[in-house]
Write a protein that holds these residues in place. Structure first.
Motif, mmCIF file in Angstrom:
data_model
loop_
_atom_site.group_PDB
_atom_site.id
_atom_site.type_symbol
_atom_site.label_atom_id
_atom_site.label_comp_id
_atom_site.label_asym_id
_atom_site.label_seq_id
_atom_site.Cartn_x
_atom_site.Cartn_y
_atom_site.Cartn_z
ATOM 1 N N ALA A 60 0.750 -1.114 0.003
ATOM 2 C CA ALA A 60 0.086 -0.119 0.067
ATOM 3 C C ALA A 60 0.780 1.332 -0.069
ATOM 4 O O ALA A 60 0.316 2.316 0.284
ATOM 5 N N GLY A 61 2.043 1.141 -0.195
ATOM 6 C CA GLY A 61 3.035 2.373 -0.588
ATOM 7 C C GLY A 61 3.865 2.696 0.614
ATOM 8 O O GLY A 61 4.929 3.588 0.388
ATOM 9 N N HIS A 62 3.868 2.005 1.582
ATOM 10 C CA HIS A 62 4.986 2.565 2.822
ATOM 11 C C HIS A 62 6.346 2.191 2.444
ATOM 12 O O HIS A 62 6.655 1.061 2.020
ATOM 13 N N GLY A 63 7.094 3.032 2.221
ATOM 14 C CA GLY A 63 8.420 3.215 1.966
ATOM 15 C C GLY A 63 8.764 3.290 0.247
ATOM 16 O O GLY A 63 9.740 3.094 -0.090
ATOM 17 N N ARG A 64 7.447 3.440 -0.519
ATOM 18 C CA ARG A 64 7.660 3.170 -1.829
ATOM 19 C C ARG A 64 7.158 4.549 -2.710
ATOM 20 O O ARG A 64 7.315 4.623 -3.847
ATOM 21 N N GLY A 65 6.676 5.476 -2.160
ATOM 22 C CA GLY A 65 6.210 6.559 -2.806
ATOM 23 C C GLY A 65 7.469 7.304 -3.527
ATOM 24 O O GLY A 65 8.463 7.373 -3.006
ATOM 25 N N ALA A 66 7.156 8.022 -4.370
ATOM 26 C CA ALA A 66 8.051 9.054 -5.164
ATOM 27 C C ALA A 66 7.956 10.236 -5.123
ATOM 28 O O ALA A 66 6.848 10.813 -5.218
ATOM 29 N N ALA A 67 8.977 11.033 -4.745
ATOM 30 C CA ALA A 67 9.023 12.665 -4.811
ATOM 31 C C ALA A 67 8.459 12.920 -6.251
ATOM 32 O O ALA A 67 8.782 12.597 -7.241
ATOM 33 N N GLY A 68 7.442 14.040 -6.362
ATOM 34 C CA GLY A 68 7.228 14.484 -7.449
ATOM 35 C C GLY A 68 5.970 13.963 -7.987
ATOM 36 O O GLY A 68 5.388 14.210 -9.120
ATOM 37 N N ARG A 69 5.655 12.809 -7.455
ATOM 38 C CA ARG A 69 4.520 12.068 -8.140
ATOM 39 C C ARG A 69 3.143 11.970 -7.062
ATOM 40 O O ARG A 69 3.413 12.136 -5.938
ATOM 41 N N THR A 70 2.015 12.253 -7.701
ATOM 42 C CA THR A 70 0.892 12.500 -7.000
ATOM 43 C C THR A 70 0.045 11.147 -6.738
ATOM 44 O O THR A 70 0.144 10.026 -7.480
#
Length: 149
Positions: A60-70
């Protein structure tokens, strides 16, 4: 279009079935962590062994999100919470019986943690449970779609 599993992926599933399927691939890829420090141990990133609840969090995204991505975090978190519920119901064979949403979330996590901590639990067991729950979530979503026609 289904999300393809990759531990480095910044694409995050936003459906319960998608999160559960991604978690199944993830735990097969990185392995399962069991031990006396289960809740303080590895599994907090996308590349270390994890316990099943941790695999769902990473999916569900913990530790995987990217800067600049919504990301639609509200939608993702609702899907994650629903995935926890479907997995807990799959593991126990019945829905939870908590009266409040917060108590229900805690119950789901407790069910998953107890199941995860059983001696001899394997990544294969976890992946199988995730996929069974994903199939249930997908069937429920299909049934909801039919009801709205």
């Amino acid at each position: 279009m289904p999300i393809r599993y990759s531990p480095e992926s910044v694409v995050i599933a936003d459906t319960p079935a998608g999160i559960l399927e991604w978690a199944a691939h993830h735990i097969e890829h990185v392995g399962i962590h069991q031990g006396p420090r289960l809740f303080a141990g590895p599994g907090r990133t996308a590349t270390l062994p994890c316990w099943p609840r941790g695999a769902l969090e990473v999916a569900a995204g913990h530790g995987r999100g990217a800067a600049g991505r919504t990301y639609d975090w509200d939608r993702i978190h609702r899907a994650r919470d629903h995935a926890f519920g479907v997995l807990a119901e799959t593991l126990t064979g019945h829905p939870g019986d908590a009266n409040e949403p917060a108590a229900e979330k805690a119950l789901h996590r407790e069910v998953i943690d107890r199941w995860s901590a059983e001696p001899g639990r394997t990544a294969t067991d976890a992946a199988r449970a995730f996929r069974a729950a994903a199939a249930r979530a997908e069937r429920a979503h299909g049934a909801q779609g039919l009801l709205s026609l």
